[in-house]
Enzyme design. Structure first.
Site, short mmCIF file in Angstrom:
data_model
loop_
_atom_site.label_atom_id
_atom_site.label_comp_id
_atom_site.label_asym_id
_atom_site.label_seq_id
_atom_site.Cartn_x
_atom_site.Cartn_y
_atom_site.Cartn_z
NE ARG A 21 1.38 7.56 2.71
CZ ARG A 21 1.51 7.88 3.99
NH1 ARG A 21 0.90 8.94 4.47
NH2 ARG A 21 2.20 7.14 4.80
CB THR A 34 5.72 13.72 -2.57
OG1 THR A 34 4.92 12.60 -3.01
CG2 THR A 34 6.93 13.87 -3.46
CG ASP A 65 -1.54 -3.61 6.64
OD1 ASP A 65 -0.67 -2.82 6.27
OD2 ASP A 65 -2.38 -4.12 5.86
CG ASP A 72 -0.21 -6.97 5.95
OD1 ASP A 72 -0.27 -6.94 4.71
OD2 ASP A 72 0.74 -6.50 6.60
#
Ligand code: URA
Length: 213
Positions: free
Chosen positions: A103, A107, A203, A206
């Site tokens: 990503r 933007t 996460d 992770d």
């Protein structure tokens, strides 16, 4: 888009251990694997089959086998890799393609940084593996990528989904003439201002593989 939350005590039990911050990486990987197999059972309810004639030790009969072309399983790198074995346990003859999505933090657009998939996915059912349906941007981009290649039926398997992610995904798929189903173990409360699912599990990449940055 259809959202299916799998409601089963074993799914809830495994998910609770995954959520627990004290759960270490080896346990997290093993439970992800088990949970995905349970979700895959629901996610493959509409997998295409064809009839086949066989003979049992007693008599001839007709059964079913997976239709051709075989389903395509697509883990989204990196965290989707932790879901691959659990999926392939149920669909060992499926093919596997890989999709790396990133990503742009300015933007917020998701784009593809790596892909290993057939150019032509016409007539293929695709099973996308992405543990966290958070903002929905990555999953929408991945689904559009697959449909541009011809995939005509998409099921995403996510460990967890946020309501905002499900809503954004639905918007991101507007105008798409391909059935999309999301199968998840839970629809959580919300996204926090850092884009984490609440209560979530942290996460996923992770927790599966260690901190990457
Ligand atoms: N990705 C994750 O790994 N966790 C979240 O909570 C949201 C996105």
């Amino acid at each position: 888009m259809r959202l299916h939350v799998v409601n089963h005590p074993l799914v809830s039990h495994k998910l609770t251990v995954l959520r627990d911050a004290r759960t270490d990486s080896p346990t997290f990987r093993r439970l992800t694997d088990e949970l995905v197999t349970l979700l895959a059972y629901e996610a493959t309810r509409e997998v295409r089959v064809e009839s086949v004639d066989i003979t049992t030790p007693v008599c001839p009969t007709t059964g079913v086998r997976l239709a051709s072309p075989k389903p395509m399983v697509v883990p989204i790198l990196r965290a989707g890799l932790g879901m691959l074995d659990g999926m392939m346990r149920l669909l060992p003859t499926a093919e596997v393609g890989f999709l790396g999505m990133v990503r742009n933090e300015e933007t917020l657009e998701a784009s593809t940084y790596a892909e290993r998939l057939p150019e032509d996915l016409s007539g293929r059912q695709c099973y996308v593996l992405d543990p966290m349906l958070a903002t929905g941007g990555t999953l929408a981009a991945a689904i559009r990528f697959l449909t541009h290649r011809g995939a005509d039926d998409i099921t995403a398997i996510c460990l967890l989904a946020a309501p905002e992610g499900a809503e954004n995904l639905e918007k991101g798929l507007e105008g798409l003439d391909v059935p999309v189903t999301v199968v998840t173990a839970a629809l959580d409360e919300k996204l926090n201002d850092k884009g984490y699912i609440v209560p979530g599990l942290g996460d996923a990449g992770d927790r599966l593989y260690g901190v990457a940055h």
